[in-house]
Design an enzyme around this catalytic site. Structure first.
Site, mmCIF file in Angstrom:
data_model
loop_
_atom_site.group_PDB
_atom_site.id
_atom_site.type_symbol
_atom_site.label_atom_id
_atom_site.label_comp_id
_atom_site.label_asym_id
_atom_site.label_seq_id
_atom_site.Cartn_x
_atom_site.Cartn_y
_atom_site.Cartn_z
ATOM 1 N N CYS A 158 0.878 -1.171 0.000
ATOM 2 C CA CYS A 158 0.000 0.000 0.000
ATOM 3 C C CYS A 158 0.916 1.221 0.000
ATOM 4 O O CYS A 158 2.096 1.100 -0.327
ATOM 5 C CB CYS A 158 -0.992 -0.020 1.160
ATOM 6 S SG CYS A 158 -0.308 0.170 2.817
ATOM 7 N N HIS A 187 14.080 -14.822 12.668
ATOM 8 C CA HIS A 187 13.765 -14.767 14.097
ATOM 9 C C HIS A 187 12.273 -14.878 14.402
ATOM 10 O O HIS A 187 11.901 -15.431 15.439
ATOM 11 C CB HIS A 187 14.292 -13.474 14.710
ATOM 12 C CG HIS A 187 15.782 -13.422 14.787
ATOM 13 N ND1 HIS A 187 16.432 -12.447 15.490
ATOM 14 C CD2 HIS A 187 16.743 -14.214 14.253
ATOM 15 C CE1 HIS A 187 17.745 -12.640 15.393
ATOM 16 N NE2 HIS A 187 17.953 -13.706 14.636
#
Length: 147
Positions: free
Chosen positions: A65, A98
């Site tokens: 966006c 992670h």
């Protein structure tokens, strides 16, 4: 690999660039819209891509966006989604290794096409490391289940 991609009218400028880049990597792209620059609402596409990922229709998702923020917030409302907004490759890499993110978002008003491709590559080329990070991802899922 299958990746669902979605954008609003502002992100439409980067979507074909990223779609082509993914296809050059041998990735199947599932286009969830938008398909023109006619004004539209980013939650429609954030939800559509997120649902494609959690249903298994797609392995991962990419959202675009103006800033990447609103569309990623929407995606993160879908249980099982860990969407990240990235404006540089390092955060994209760490989000996968992670946090095991499954949706990447960025803003077409924030980054250009070459940087967007570098971010996508860093994200896709990283793998979840598990171990201590697995516990944290499970903790995130627990918070989600409490809601």
């Amino acid at each position: 690999m299958k990746i669902a991609i979605g954008c609003d009218h502002v992100g439409i400028i980067l979507k074909p660039v990223i779609t082509e880049h993914l296809m050059q990597r041998g990735i199947t792209v599932i286009d969830k819209g938008a398909h023109s620059d006619t004004r539209t609402d980013y939650p429609i596409y954030g939800k559509a891509v997120a649902e494609a990922v959690v249903s298994g229709e797609a392995d991962l998702g990419i959202l675009i966006c103006g800033s990447g923020i609103g569309i990623s917030i929407t995606a993160n409302k879908v249980n099982g989604i860990r969407a990240v907004v990235c404006s540089e490759p390092y955060s994209a890499k760490l989000s996968r290794s992670h946090n095991n993110t499954n949706v990447l978002a960025f803003g077409s008003r924030v980054i250009g096409s070459e940087l967007a491709k570098m971010i996508v590559d860093a994200w896709l080329d990283s793998a979840f490391e598990g171990e201590r990070h697995q516990t944290r991802v499970e903790m995130i899922a627990d918070v989600e289940k409490e809601q």
